[in-house]
Design a protein around this motif. Structure first.
Motif, PDB file in Angstrom:
ATOM      1  N   ILE A   1      27.419  34.548  38.757  1.00 17.70           N
ATOM      2  CA  ILE A   1      27.965  34.701  37.605  1.00 17.70           C
ATOM      3  C   ILE A   1      27.391  33.980  36.508  1.00 17.70           C
ATOM      4  O   ILE A   1      26.769  34.294  35.474  1.00 17.70           O
ATOM      5  CB  ILE A   1      29.543  34.492  37.424  1.00 17.70           C
ATOM      6  CG1 ILE A   1      30.264  35.256  38.303  1.00 17.70           C
ATOM      7  CG2 ILE A   1      30.121  34.739  35.999  1.00 17.70           C
ATOM      8  CD1 ILE A   1      30.046  37.041  37.821  1.00 17.70           C
TER       9      ILE A   1
ATOM     10  N   VAL B   1      31.920  35.482  29.845  1.00 14.90           N
ATOM     11  CA  VAL B   1      32.103  35.338  31.329  1.00 14.90           C
ATOM     12  C   VAL B   1      32.572  36.608  32.088  1.00 14.90           C
ATOM     13  O   VAL B   1      32.149  36.967  33.228  1.00 14.90           O
ATOM     14  CB  VAL B   1      32.948  34.009  31.722  1.00 14.90           C
ATOM     15  CG1 VAL B   1      33.047  33.725  33.284  1.00 14.90           C
ATOM     16  CG2 VAL B   1      32.463  33.007  31.004  1.00 14.90           C
TER      17      VAL B   1
ATOM     18  N   GLN C   1      27.823  41.971  37.364  1.00 15.61           N
ATOM     19  CA  GLN C   1      27.643  41.756  38.585  1.00 15.61           C
ATOM     20  C   GLN C   1      28.182  42.811  39.436  1.00 15.61           C
ATOM     21  O   GLN C   1      27.566  43.265  40.500  1.00 15.61           O
ATOM     22  CB  GLN C   1      28.222  40.254  38.982  1.00 15.61           C
ATOM     23  CG  GLN C   1      27.996  39.974  40.439  1.00 15.61           C
ATOM     24  CD  GLN C   1      28.909  38.873  40.722  1.00 15.61           C
ATOM     25  OE1 GLN C   1      30.410  39.107  40.816  1.00 15.61           O
ATOM     26  NE2 GLN C   1      28.457  37.515  41.052  1.00 15.61           N
TER      27      GLN C   1
ATOM     28  N   ALA D   1      29.981  39.226  32.072  1.00 13.80           N
ATOM     29  CA  ALA D   1      29.032  38.914  33.066  1.00 13.80           C
ATOM     30  C   ALA D   1      29.504  39.293  34.599  1.00 13.80           C
ATOM     31  O   ALA D   1      28.714  39.797  35.352  1.00 13.80           O
ATOM     32  CB  ALA D   1      28.515  37.363  33.375  1.00 13.80           C
ATOM     33  N   TYR D   2      30.811  39.202  34.787  1.00 16.88           N
ATOM     34  CA  TYR D   2      31.392  39.605  35.981  1.00 16.88           C
ATOM     35  C   TYR D   2      31.182  41.122  36.144  1.00 16.88           C
ATOM     36  O   TYR D   2      30.897  41.620  37.244  1.00 16.88           O
ATOM     37  CB  TYR D   2      32.937  39.093  36.155  1.00 16.88           C
ATOM     38  CG  TYR D   2      33.593  39.803  37.178  1.00 16.88           C
ATOM     39  CD1 TYR D   2      33.477  39.139  38.480  1.00 16.88           C
ATOM     40  CD2 TYR D   2      34.471  41.012  37.138  1.00 16.88           C
ATOM     41  CE1 TYR D   2      34.159  39.566  39.776  1.00 16.88           C
ATOM     42  CE2 TYR D   2      35.040  41.352  38.217  1.00 16.88           C
ATOM     43  CZ  TYR D   2      34.761  40.891  39.469  1.00 16.88           C
ATOM     44  OH  TYR D   2      35.443  41.513  40.375  1.00 16.88           O
TER      45      TYR D   2
ATOM     46  N   ASP E   1      32.272  32.019  40.355  1.00 18.55           N
ATOM     47  CA  ASP E   1      32.652  33.285  41.199  1.00 18.55           C
ATOM     48  C   ASP E   1      34.018  33.585  41.520  1.00 18.55           C
ATOM     49  O   ASP E   1      34.712  34.653  41.052  1.00 18.55           O
ATOM     50  CB  ASP E   1      31.881  33.845  42.183  1.00 18.55           C
ATOM     51  CG  ASP E   1      30.311  33.904  41.380  1.00 18.55           C
ATOM     52  OD1 ASP E   1      29.707  34.857  41.785  1.00 18.55           O
ATOM     53  OD2 ASP E   1      29.844  33.101  40.527  1.00 18.55           O
TER      54      ASP E   1
END
Length: 248
Positions: free
Chosen positions: A29, A11, A18, A14-15, A104
């Motif tokens: 996310i 996670v 982004q 993934a942030y 998010d």
């Protein structure tokens, strides 16, 4: 060949995708994580990290035959496949934690807290690993305590001093964690000698981050008086969990 993802920090990763990759700036996310996982055949995850719980984990597989093998083995090592050794309460908490962890607002606040602490230390000239990560700050013990040779465990010494100074429980990631060669019995000497300040999720406030930063600064200010350590007890395995030390 199968690709199995260690999803423990997926996670947070993934942030960063982004935030740092132009094509994903407007993606949620959860959507980035879904694409991330789509390129793999399965994954393992510790629920203690991104999933917001204090125990447990899971294994996910796309191959049904492989899943059947794993389901049989879990009965031997963990418990029935319906709970894998976990209490029902913990399974429910992890299910909710997985859902909340990909929101998010949550991950932005979580990583932002780490960035706040890291930037404060950088502003004070304290040596840390950059760029700042998503779950922890890493103090560079070689630069923090240059007077202590690596064979005297500078990262372990720094971790101990932080605990004495302010009750901050950090983790050595250096020569102690690296262990010994099975062939020669000699210590491995990793290039990095670090202390990890891992920030738990949804536990500490900004005031706690300020206290941590001030404690690190105090130790840094008095760093010249610190001496190295010698190991007086070493278990056969995983010495970074159980070894004992005394001052040189």
């Amino acid at each position: 060949m199968r690709i199995i993802l260690d999803a423990t920090r997926a996670v947070e990763n993934a942030y960063f995708i982004q935030q740092r990759e132009e094509d994903y700036r407007k993606e949620a996310i959860a959507a980035i994580l879904h694409e991330f996982c789509s390129y793999t055949d399965g994954c393992t995850m510790s629920g203690k990290k991104d999933a917001l719980v204090n125990i447990g984990g899971w294994l996910a597989l796309n191959d049904y035959n492989l899943y059947e093998e794993a389901r049989n083995l879990i009965v031997i090592y963990e418990g029935l496949h319906t709970y894998g050794g976990m209490a029902g309460r913990d399974m429910e908490a992890m299910a909710r934690g997985i859902e909340e962890s990909v929101k998010d607002d949550h991950i932005r606040a979580r990583v932002g807290q780490v960035e706040y602490l890291g930037q404060k230390l950088l502003d004070w000239g304290i040596p840390i690993v950059v760029p700042i990560g998503g779950h922890a700050i890493y103090l560079d013990a070689k630069r923090f305590l240059p007077q202590i040779p690596q064979e005297q465990f500078p990262a372990q010494r720094l971790a101990a001093e932080l605990y004495l100074e302010a009750g901050i429980r950090a983790m050595e990631r250096g020569i102690v964690s690296a262990g010994r060669s099975k062939e020669t019995g000699e210590n491995y000497y990793p290039e990095l000698e670090l202390v990890r300040l891992t920030i738990p999720r949804r536990v500490y406030t900004q005031a706690h981050m300020d206290l941590t930063a001030e404690a690190v600064e105090e130790v840094y200010y008095n760093r010249d008086r610190l001496r190295g350590l010698k190991m007086i007890y070493e278990p056969k395995y995983l010495r970074f969990f159980q070894a004992r030390f005394e001052l040189q």
